[in-house]
Design an enzyme around this catalytic site. Structure first.
Site, PDB file in Angstrom:
ATOM      1  N   LYS A 253       7.766   2.933   2.380  1.00 23.53           N
ATOM      2  CA  LYS A 253       6.373   2.795   2.815  1.00 23.53           C
ATOM      3  C   LYS A 253       5.563   2.323   1.627  1.00 23.53           C
ATOM      4  O   LYS A 253       5.648   2.869   0.528  1.00 23.53           O
ATOM      5  CB  LYS A 253       5.848   4.167   3.292  1.00 23.53           C
ATOM      6  CG  LYS A 253       4.432   4.136   3.813  1.00 23.53           C
ATOM      7  CD  LYS A 253       4.384   3.721   5.266  1.00 23.53           C
ATOM      8  CE  LYS A 253       3.015   3.270   5.730  1.00 23.53           C
ATOM      9  NZ  LYS A 253       2.730   1.837   5.453  1.00 23.53           N
TER      10      LYS A 253
ATOM     11  N   GLN B 214       4.769   4.216  -5.975  1.00 25.21           N
ATOM     12  CA  GLN B 214       4.678   4.632  -4.569  1.00 25.21           C
ATOM     13  C   GLN B 214       5.666   5.765  -4.243  1.00 25.21           C
ATOM     14  O   GLN B 214       5.380   6.609  -3.400  1.00 25.21           O
ATOM     15  CB  GLN B 214       4.941   3.403  -3.696  1.00 25.21           C
ATOM     16  CG  GLN B 214       4.347   3.486  -2.291  1.00 25.21           C
ATOM     17  CD  GLN B 214       2.874   3.124  -2.222  1.00 25.21           C
ATOM     18  OE1 GLN B 214       2.444   2.168  -2.831  1.00 25.21           O
ATOM     19  NE2 GLN B 214       2.104   3.891  -1.463  1.00 25.21           N
TER      20      GLN B 214
ATOM     21  N   LYS C 241       3.835   8.933  -5.377  1.00 24.29           N
ATOM     22  CA  LYS C 241       2.604   9.086  -4.586  1.00 24.29           C
ATOM     23  C   LYS C 241       2.934   9.571  -3.168  1.00 24.29           C
ATOM     24  O   LYS C 241       2.345  10.527  -2.664  1.00 24.29           O
ATOM     25  CB  LYS C 241       1.898   7.727  -4.510  1.00 24.29           C
ATOM     26  CG  LYS C 241       0.577   7.747  -3.748  1.00 24.29           C
ATOM     27  CD  LYS C 241       0.069   6.354  -3.375  1.00 24.29           C
ATOM     28  CE  LYS C 241      -0.038   5.425  -4.567  1.00 24.29           C
ATOM     29  NZ  LYS C 241      -0.819   4.196  -4.239  1.00 24.29           N
TER      30      LYS C 241
ATOM     31  N   LYS D  60       7.200  -1.596  -1.808  1.00 23.79           N
ATOM     32  CA  LYS D  60       6.011  -2.444  -1.992  1.00 23.79           C
ATOM     33  C   LYS D  60       6.418  -3.890  -1.800  1.00 23.79           C
ATOM     34  O   LYS D  60       7.585  -4.240  -1.988  1.00 23.79           O
ATOM     35  CB  LYS D  60       5.453  -2.269  -3.413  1.00 23.79           C
ATOM     36  CG  LYS D  60       4.016  -2.690  -3.563  1.00 23.79           C
ATOM     37  CD  LYS D  60       3.063  -1.589  -3.133  1.00 23.79           C
ATOM     38  CE  LYS D  60       1.631  -2.030  -3.141  1.00 23.79           C
ATOM     39  NZ  LYS D  60       0.712  -0.892  -2.926  1.00 23.79           N
TER      40      LYS D  60
ATOM     41  N   GLY E 262      -1.563  -2.654   4.004  1.00 29.11           N
ATOM     42  CA  GLY E 262      -2.435  -3.487   3.181  1.00 29.11           C
ATOM     43  C   GLY E 262      -2.399  -3.107   1.708  1.00 29.11           C
ATOM     44  O   GLY E 262      -1.879  -2.068   1.317  1.00 29.11           O
ATOM     45  N   ASP E 263      -2.932  -3.987   0.893  1.00 33.45           N
ATOM     46  CA  ASP E 263      -3.179  -3.756  -0.537  1.00 33.45           C
ATOM     47  C   ASP E 263      -4.143  -4.876  -0.928  1.00 33.45           C
ATOM     48  O   ASP E 263      -4.788  -5.473  -0.050  1.00 33.45           O
ATOM     49  CB  ASP E 263      -1.870  -3.803  -1.353  1.00 33.45           C
ATOM     50  CG  ASP E 263      -2.037  -3.251  -2.767  1.00 33.45           C
ATOM     51  OD1 ASP E 263      -2.044  -2.020  -2.929  1.00 33.45           O
ATOM     52  OD2 ASP E 263      -2.217  -4.032  -3.715  1.00 33.45           O
TER      53      ASP E 263
ATOM     54  N   THR F 237      -8.540   5.424   1.722  1.00 35.25           N
ATOM     55  CA  THR F 237      -8.261   5.488   0.283  1.00 35.25           C
ATOM     56  C   THR F 237      -9.519   5.898  -0.479  1.00 35.25           C
ATOM     57  O   THR F 237      -9.486   6.782  -1.345  1.00 35.25           O
ATOM     58  CB  THR F 237      -7.705   4.144  -0.228  1.00 35.25           C
ATOM     59  OG1 THR F 237      -6.663   3.722   0.642  1.00 35.25           O
ATOM     60  CG2 THR F 237      -7.169   4.274  -1.645  1.00 35.25           C
TER      61      THR F 237
HETATM   62  P1  NDP Z   1      -9.186  -5.510  -2.032  1.00 33.78           P
HETATM   63  O1  NDP Z   1      -8.468  -6.814  -2.011  1.00 33.78           O
HETATM   64  O2  NDP Z   1      -9.875  -5.039  -0.808  1.00 33.78           O
HETATM   65  O3  NDP Z   1     -10.227  -5.454  -3.219  1.00 33.78           O
HETATM   66  C1  NDP Z   1      -9.844  -5.641  -4.543  1.00 33.78           C
HETATM   67  C2  NDP Z   1     -11.091  -5.659  -5.401  1.00 33.78           C
HETATM   68  O4  NDP Z   1     -10.711  -5.666  -6.759  1.00 33.78           O
HETATM   69  C3  NDP Z   1     -11.927  -6.893  -5.185  1.00 33.78           C
HETATM   70  O5  NDP Z   1     -13.270  -6.592  -5.430  1.00 33.78           O
HETATM   71  C4  NDP Z   1     -11.369  -7.856  -6.232  1.00 33.78           C
HETATM   72  O6  NDP Z   1     -12.283  -8.871  -6.622  1.00 33.78           O
HETATM   73  C5  NDP Z   1     -11.100  -6.908  -7.376  1.00 33.78           C
HETATM   74  N1  NDP Z   1      -9.967  -7.435  -8.148  1.00 33.78           N
HETATM   75  C6  NDP Z   1      -8.713  -7.657  -7.718  1.00 33.78           C
HETATM   76  N2  NDP Z   1      -7.953  -8.174  -8.682  1.00 33.78           N
HETATM   77  C7  NDP Z   1      -8.747  -8.276  -9.739  1.00 33.78           C
HETATM   78  C8  NDP Z   1      -8.538  -8.742 -11.055  1.00 33.78           C
HETATM   79  N3  NDP Z   1      -7.361  -9.201 -11.463  1.00 33.78           N
HETATM   80  N4  NDP Z   1      -9.604  -8.680 -11.905  1.00 33.78           N
HETATM   81  C9  NDP Z   1     -10.794  -8.211 -11.495  1.00 33.78           C
HETATM   82  N5  NDP Z   1     -11.051  -7.764 -10.253  1.00 33.78           N
HETATM   83  C10 NDP Z   1     -10.042  -7.794  -9.398  1.00 33.78           C
HETATM   84  O7  NDP Z   1      -8.066  -4.459  -2.489  1.00 33.78           O
HETATM   85  P2  NDP Z   1      -8.084  -2.871  -2.341  1.00 33.78           P
HETATM   86  O8  NDP Z   1      -9.471  -2.358  -2.466  1.00 33.78           O
HETATM   87  O9  NDP Z   1      -7.286  -2.528  -1.171  1.00 33.78           O
HETATM   88  O10 NDP Z   1      -7.218  -2.451  -3.617  1.00 33.78           O
HETATM   89  C11 NDP Z   1      -7.808  -2.117  -4.883  1.00 33.78           C
HETATM   90  C12 NDP Z   1      -6.829  -1.292  -5.694  1.00 33.78           C
HETATM   91  O11 NDP Z   1      -6.539  -0.080  -4.981  1.00 33.78           O
HETATM   92  C13 NDP Z   1      -5.472  -1.937  -5.971  1.00 33.78           C
HETATM   93  O12 NDP Z   1      -4.999  -1.485  -7.216  1.00 33.78           O
HETATM   94  C14 NDP Z   1      -4.587  -1.359  -4.866  1.00 33.78           C
HETATM   95  O13 NDP Z   1      -3.228  -1.396  -5.224  1.00 33.78           O
HETATM   96  C15 NDP Z   1      -5.128   0.049  -4.804  1.00 33.78           C
HETATM   97  N6  NDP Z   1      -4.878   0.807  -3.588  1.00 33.78           N
HETATM   98  C16 NDP Z   1      -5.224   0.326  -2.370  1.00 33.78           C
HETATM   99  C17 NDP Z   1      -5.010   1.076  -1.244  1.00 33.78           C
HETATM  100  C18 NDP Z   1      -5.437   0.628   0.112  1.00 33.78           C
HETATM  101  O14 NDP Z   1      -5.278   1.393   1.057  1.00 33.78           O
HETATM  102  N7  NDP Z   1      -6.027  -0.535   0.284  1.00 33.78           N
HETATM  103  C19 NDP Z   1      -4.340   2.377  -1.309  1.00 33.78           C
HETATM  104  C20 NDP Z   1      -4.093   2.830  -2.656  1.00 33.78           C
HETATM  105  C21 NDP Z   1      -4.327   2.054  -3.721  1.00 33.78           C
HETATM  106  P3  NDP Z   1     -12.113 -10.337  -5.990  1.00 33.78           P
HETATM  107  O15 NDP Z   1     -12.407 -10.201  -4.540  1.00 33.78           O
HETATM  108  O16 NDP Z   1     -13.099 -11.181  -6.720  1.00 33.78           O
HETATM  109  O17 NDP Z   1     -10.701 -10.731  -6.271  1.00 33.78           O
HETATM  110  O1  2IT Z   2      -1.021   1.544  -2.945  1.00 28.63           O
HETATM  111  C1  2IT Z   2      -1.033   2.052  -1.815  1.00 28.63           C
HETATM  112  O2  2IT Z   2      -0.766   3.248  -1.638  1.00 28.63           O
HETATM  113  C2  2IT Z   2      -1.367   1.207  -0.677  1.00 28.63           C
HETATM  114  N1  2IT Z   2      -1.670   0.029  -0.863  1.00 28.63           N
HETATM  115  C3  2IT Z   2      -1.308   1.751   0.718  1.00 28.63           C
HETATM  116  C4  2IT Z   2       0.095   1.756   1.240  1.00 28.63           C
HETATM  117  C5  2IT Z   2       0.252   2.133   2.689  1.00 28.63           C
HETATM  118  O3  2IT Z   2       1.399   2.065   3.138  1.00 28.63           O
HETATM  119  O4  2IT Z   2      -0.714   2.496   3.369  1.00 28.63           O
END
Ligand code: NDP
Ligand code: 2IT
Length: 444
Positions: free
Chosen positions: A90, A111, A114, A126, A165-166, A209
């Protein structure tokens, strides 16, 4: 040489070109030393650390698709199935030009622990691609997602491996991928999470999240005789995690004053306007300059800088290694009392050490952002029983999962005489369950 040092050396030699993966392994193995030392003979004989640092399997594949001009484009797709000792693989799918095998391996490795911490039956995996959804039309995104799933569908399934998603993968991409999976496999099953509500998605998964991050942060502060209400919060990112972290922080009476994207950042002295931020990021998919243009209390700055703002709590919610030693020094100098990672590994090893040594409460991503995958697991449960739970029911389960995670890692840290070291606590608590399952299942 200790067993941990021996394995660290082997992992470095075997994965020399994957710095993010090495960083994640180094953090985990170093903080597991008290557990490994206590069981060194057994773990060495069973090669527990060699097994847990080597993925079960990894897929890399060509993703050809046609752009709006009729030009064929080729991206690289990845899925790393790291460890399924406690449940089906997952983990999310990252779509970003920086994606390579090392990034996917670091995320898959994190992961494992986590997912174990959530207390739900999910293993670690992943995937993703170096495809950049930015600036692409909906049709181009669909063409990519369909081609990506045409290959990925061979390796996944509701009881095998369940992506989500991520970065760069949200509801739109999951929808296109789900459609293609169903078309090729002719089976309607919960093979992806983060689905739309009309086709098997769960309420609260979108918010999970960010909300989970705040539930855990609140509990960590509470257990250290501090209150989240009234705190000034610096948040980075402006995506899925950041938006709902900001929203929940406000609901808890705190004041988030920053957000950022890959081009610049916002300081809003009145507190971030979530409705405006959602409109700009979720609907228009536009830049943060539009936020500053629409709000007189907001300043827009080019480049990096969120961590220079005076705050009580910092929530990095963008990407890996976005908070370095200089940032950590600035946070400490400004009186920051807590850092909780919404993103995966956003804090460098040096910055983490500096924050911990200077008395900042530090919640690592594998605990603090586990609410997303935990709610994905709740989506899997709902899909299996072909029922949908109410918002309140999922939200209250999420909250209790996050509170439990904090207590589990707090207890684990105390058991091994590293009280208050939540990095060690999270790694130990996550590791113990996975290793017990691995040993029970024999050499496989
Ligand atoms: P999104 O794509 O929704 O948003 C990512 C955000 O971070 C955007 O504002 C983006 O800006 C910015 N960003 C991404 N890459 C960079 C970079 N290299 N430098 C600067 N800014 C950056 O992703 P999420 O919010 O889903 O994910 C954010 C983090 O949280 C990641 O590390 C992800 O692995 C983690 N995560 C996500 C989960 C989820 O359920 N979605 C669960 C657990 C962890 P821009 O749009 O300009 O690229
Ligand atoms: O980093 C993470 O835990 C995620 N992007 C969510 C993974 C998931 O299977 O919901």
């Amino acid at each position: 040489m200790s067993y941990v040092d021996e394995v660290l050396a082997k992992v470095k030699t075997k994965n020399a070109s994957e710095p993010e993966f090495l960083q994640a392994v180094e953090e985990v193995l170093n903080s597991l030393r008290p557990v490994i030392d206590a069981n060194e003979e057994l773990y060495r004989k069973e090669a527990v650390l060699e097994r847990i640092t080597e993925p079960d399997r990894q897929f890399m594949f060509r993703v050809p698709w046609v752009d709006d001009k009729g030009q064929v484009q080729v991206n690289r797709g990845f899925r790393v199935q790291f460890n399924n000792s406690i449940g089906p693989y997952k983990g999310g799918l990252r779509l970003h030009p920086s994606v390579n095998l090392g990034i996917i391996k670091f995320l898959g490795f994190e992961q494992i622990f986590k997912n174990s911490l959530t207390s739900l039956p999910i293993g670690g995996g992943k995937g993703g691609s170096d495809f950049d959804p930015k600036g692409k039309s909906d049709r181009e995104v669909m063409a990519f997602c369909q081609s990506f799933m045409t290959e990925l569908c061979k390796y996944i399934g509701a009881d095998t491996d369940v992506p989500a998603g991520d970065i760069g993968t949200g509801a739109r991409e999951i929808g296109y991928m789900f459609g293609q999976y169903k078309k090729i496999r002719s089976v309607y099953e919960g093979v992806l999470t983060g689905k739309g509500l009309s086709y098997g998605g769960s309420l609260v998964r979108t918010e999970a999240t960010g909300y989970g991050l705040l539930y855990l942060t609140k509990e960590m502060l509470k257990c250290n005789a501090k209150d989240i209400a009234g705190k000034t919060i610096a948040v980075s990112g402006a995506g899925n995690v950041a938006i709902y972290a900001i929203q929940k922080a406000q609901q808890m009476g705190a004041k988030p004053v920053t957000c950022s994207d890959s081009t610049g950042w916002i300081y809003d002295s009145e507190g971030i306007d979530v409705a405006l931020l959602k409109e700009i990021k979720e609907v228009k998919r536009a830049r943060l300059t539009e936020y500053a243009a629409a709000r007189s209390s907001a300043e827009y700055h080019e480049g990096k800088g969120v961590w220079s703002v005076k705050c009580d709590v910092a929530l990095p919610c963008a990407t890996q290694n976005e908070l370095d030693l200089e940032d950590a020094k600035q946070l400490v100098a400004n009186g920051c009392i807590a850092v909780a990672e919404g993103a995966n590994m956003p804090t460098t090893l040096e910055a983490t050490k500096y924050l911990q040594e200077n008395g900042v409460l530090f919640a690592p991503g594998k605990a603090a952002n586990a609410g997303g995958v935990a709610t994905s697991a709740l989506e899997m449960s709902q899909n299996s029983e072909r029922l949908s739970w109410s918002f309140e029911e999922v939200d209250s389960k999420l909250e209790s999962i996050m509170v439990n995670i904090f207590h589990n890692l707090d207890d684990a840290a105390k058991r091994y005489n590293v009280a208050g070291d939540y990095v060690a606590g999270a790694n130990i608590a996550g590791f113990e369950k996975v290793v017990e399952a691995m040993l029970a299942q024999g050499v496989c």
